[in-house]
Structures are given as C-alpha cells and as structure tokens.
Design an enzyme around this catalytic site. Structure first.
Site, short mmCIF file in Angstrom:
data_model
loop_
_atom_site.label_atom_id
_atom_site.label_comp_id
_atom_site.label_asym_id
_atom_site.label_seq_id
_atom_site.Cartn_x
_atom_site.Cartn_y
_atom_site.Cartn_z
N LYS A 40 -12.26 50.49 36.39
CA LYS A 40 -13.35 50.51 37.21
C LYS A 40 -13.72 48.73 37.52
CE LYS A 40 -16.40 50.74 39.99
NZ LYS A 40 -16.59 51.87 41.71
N CYS A 45 -21.70 45.75 43.01
CA CYS A 45 -20.37 45.72 42.28
C CYS A 45 -20.04 44.86 41.52
CB CYS A 45 -19.93 46.78 42.90
SG CYS A 45 -20.87 48.07 44.07
#
Ligand code: SAJ
Length: 433
Positions: A215, A269
């Site tokens: 991720k 993010c």
C-alpha cells in the site's frame, strides 16, 4: 462460521473508506454493524443518510439501511468478521500515528470469539498488523492468536489495504485487485474467503508485512512520479519552456509516461503515505523524501509566480480557480490550492476572488478576509488574471473566445490553447531565466 452462511460483519470507522466498505459488504448480503465514535455519524447513517460525499453512496446506504443490512452504533457487538478502517495520520515529525488502530483493537477485543476474522484496512506502517495481534493477545489471553501459537489459532488476523480513488470508490471497491496479507497463510485464506463475497478483482494473498508495504509503495511510487512532473514544470519556467508541450511530446515515446504537473500534492494519502516508508527506513529513502520536498516546494513556487504576475498588474482583479485537492470532488483536506489561495489572499486581500463549485462556502481561513466566492461566469465577467489551481471539468470547458484576453497562470494545463502572450508577459516579469 460455516462457509455457506453469510458472516455478520463489524466495520470499525465510518469515514471515506469505512462507510463505502460497510455498504458494499451489506449489499453482498452480510449483516453489517458500522461502528463509529461520533454519535452524529451514527445517527446520520441510521437515518439512511450519509455524512460524506461520494458518487452513488447515498442511494446504496439508503437501500441497505432500509433493508436492515446496515446499521450503525457507537457500541461494539459480536460479529464474525471485524474490518478496521480508522485514520492513520502522522504527527509533526511525520511519524505515523497508529493510536486509532490500537484503540479499535481494544474496542473489539472483548467481543472476539473462536472463528472470528480481524482485518485491518487502514494504511499502516509495516508491522502494525503484528502490533494489533499482540494487543489482542494481551487483552485476550484465553484466545490462541496466529503467529504466537503452535496450535490452530482461535482467530484469524490479516491486513488488506484498499486502493480506491475518491469519486469512484464504489466501483473500485468491487473491481480493483486486492492484496490480502495474513499473519499466517491460514489467516490470509480466511480473509480471502471474506473478500471473495464482494470483490470481483483478483484477491492476491501474501503475508501481512508485504501487504502493508504494498500500500505504501503504491502511493510513494505515485508521489515520486508526480514530483518528477512538478520538477519539470519548475525547470520549464526557469527556461521559458512550455512544460505541457514538452510532456506531450516526451509521452509519445513508447516507454515514457510522465504524469501531470500540478500546484503540489494534496489529499490524505499520496502526501502522507510515503512518510511511513521514510520513517521506517530513514537512511535508505533519499529519493522518496526528496520527492516529498519537491511536491511541497511546488506550492511555494506557484505562490511566488502568481504573486509576481499579480504585482505586475496592480489594477487587475484576480480569480483563483479551485480549492479542492483534486478535480471534481469536494475534498479540501491537505489541498495545495487552498494553501496557495490563502497565501495570495493574505498578500492581495479582496483583489482575489475564489471560484470553487464544490464548496457551499469558503473554508474558515477565508472568513473576514473580504474575499468573494464567485462562479466561473462571474469570474470571466469581472476578473483579469486567472490562477488555475484545480482541473475541475467546469473550468476546462471555458472556450478560448471567453478567456483569450485574460492573463492566465495555469498550474494544471487545462487550457493548452491559451495565447502565448502570457509567456512573453512572464519573460517581462522576469519569471523566466
Ligand atoms: N496529482 C498531480 N498530478 C498527477 C496526479 C495527481 O498533481 O499526475 C495530484 C492530485 O491533484 C492530488 C494528489 O496528486 O492533489 C493525489 O491525487 P491522486 O489522483 O493520486 O489520488 P488520491 O490521493 O485521491 O488517491 C490515491 C490513489 N493511489 C494511487 O493512484 C497509487 C488511490 O488509488 C489510493 O487508494 C488513494 O491514494 C489512497 O487512499 O491511498
């Protein structure tokens, strides 16, 4: 939990990821309890409404709540599967903060029972899932937990990050491939069986640490590549080149795909996750760290260039186009456009107007500044200088005829046909070397 029955599910955290995830799992026929610490969020969802903006989410939540498949509470209850989707911010030193993850672990530990599956989805530094496992082991010594027992564990624990794009969350939750990292291979298999109930993309099993790193790598990869594009834009300014022309031509190479320059990198993010890697390996991450510096530095480059343009035209009215962190959404968190506009307002006051179609009102930092929020048509009527900060579709469709006489600083390249007179203007303003 027998494989043919639909598991009951508890989703901890009903934010941008948790709520869509809970709704998609409910749509697959599971009974879902959404857990959140904020009573107003719980009440909103139990009315079949939503507290965040996401395409089609309102209709889906209304439907699954009406069918009794999704309900929300501030109180945990037993379930077969627990999905943790809580925030993982970083502190002022860019150190990851997993306190919300560990708090979620403390919340669910008392109700865990043999056969349950615990899945962490929050973007987390490598090793977090093991820390969650250790926390549960400490709180529930009666349970055999994976990785700490030679016998068959009573519960399964896995890490499964999401990779959805805001604005396309419901579609991508279903169709994106997913990495499913188990503390043990058995844990990965248990989590895989759960995701296969609602994920059409490939579900690839691995270990928890690899899934955690995957991720972070995905987003760090994007940040480094955006930094390359942003550095090119600053080099092009210094050389008096048109970066859009250079990128357009370079990308015609069969193996070159330069991303799009912008005013910096926003959101919670791409601007955050690379720091988790840097914090985990500070001496091995000069490239990732530098890319963060380039992207944050781009905001200051845009402020300086915009200020020079505005100063050179003291009578001009200025429109800043966009405050969101990216196109066509109403998310203003960590937005470069917001930072840049607030710096221009601080310098030029009410000469600045803001066009942000996705904001019902201007963010708090613009209160009492005298700055007006106007729409694109009013801007075209009243303003002479346009600072394009977000590539909202509604800006892109403004034809050249309506903006040919404007002075435009386009940080997003939405108007490639804008007359080059601005380039000569930049030379006069000594904006180019
Ligand atoms: N940006 C550019 N130039 C580009 C691409 C993006 O300046 O060529 C800027 C955007 O304007 C924005 C920021 O970068 O300010 C981030 O935008 P984004 O489109 O990368 O997306 P996010 O943050 O909404 O979503 C990303 C996605 N990650 C990747 O594409 C690798 C998404 O798949 C993730 O699920 C998401 O982060 C997340 O939640 O981690």
């Amino acid at each position: 939990m027998k494989s043919d029955t639909k598991p009951s599910v508890c989703v901890v955290g009903l934010g941008y990821i948790g709520l869509p995830t809970a709704a998609v799992i409910a749509r697959a026929g599971c009974t879902v309890l959404g857990l959140d610490v904020t009573q107003s969020v719980v009440d909103t969802i139990n009315r079949g409404e939503i507290h965040i903006e996401e395409v089609d989410l309102d209709g889906l939540v209304r439907g699954v709540v009406a069918r009794g498949l999704l309900s929300a509470s501030t109180q945990v209850a037993p379930a077969d599967v627990f999905v943790i989707a809580v925030p993982t911010p970083f502190d002022k030193d860019h150190a990851p903060d997993i306190s919300y993850v560990l708090a979620a672990g403390r919340t669910i530990a008392p109700v865990l029972k043999t056969g349950d599956v615990v899945i962490l989805e929050s973007t987390s530094p490598v090793g977090t899932t093991e820390q969650l496992r250790d926390l549960i082991a400490g709180l529930r010594p009666d349970l055999k937990v994976p990785g700490l027992t030679h016998e068959t564990p009573d519960i399964a624990i896995a890490y499964c990050p999401e990779r959805v794009l805001p604005g396309r969350i419901l579609e991508e939750l279903t169709n994106n491939d997913r990495s499913i990292g188990g503390i043990t291979p058995r844990c990965a298999r248990k989590a895989l069986a759960f995701y296969k109930r609602f994920v059409r993309g490939a579900c690839v099993t691995t270990d928890a640490r690899s899934a955690e790193m995957t991720k972070l790598v995905e987003n760090a990869y994007r940040d480094v590549n955006i930094a390359f594009a942003n550095e090119l834009s600053m080099v092009s300014d210094a050389m008096g080149l048109d970066v859009w022309e250079v990128i357009r031509l370079a990308n015609r190479h069969p193996r070159v795909n330069i991303l799009t320059p912008g005013p910096g990198v926003g959101g919670h993010c791409i601007a955050v996750d690379p720091w988790f890697i840097v914090h985990g390996a500070p001496d091995q991450t000069p490239l990732i760290r530098t890319a963060r510096g380039v992207n944050d530095g781009k905001m200051h480059h845009v402020v300086a260039k915009a200020e020079a343009l505005i100063e050179a035209h003291p009578e001009a009215k200025v429109a800043c186009l966009g405050l969101a962190f990216k196109a066509n959404i109403d998310d203003f968190r960590e937005s470069p456009a917001r930072f840049i506009t607030s710096r221009l307002v601080r310098r030029f006051g009410d000469r600045i107007s803001v066009v942000e179609p996705y904001a019902a009102e201007l963010p708090i930092e613009f209160t009492d500044t005298g700055v007006a929020q106007i729409d694109i048509d009013e801007a075209l009527e009243a303003c002479d200088i346009f600072i394009v900060l977000v590539d909202h579709d509604v800006f892109k469709v403004v034809p050249l005829a309506e903006r040919a006489d404007k002075l435009v600083y386009d940080t997003r390249g939405i108007w490639p046909d804008q007359p080059r007179v601005v380039r000569e203007e930049e030379a006069r303003l000594k904006l180019v070397g």
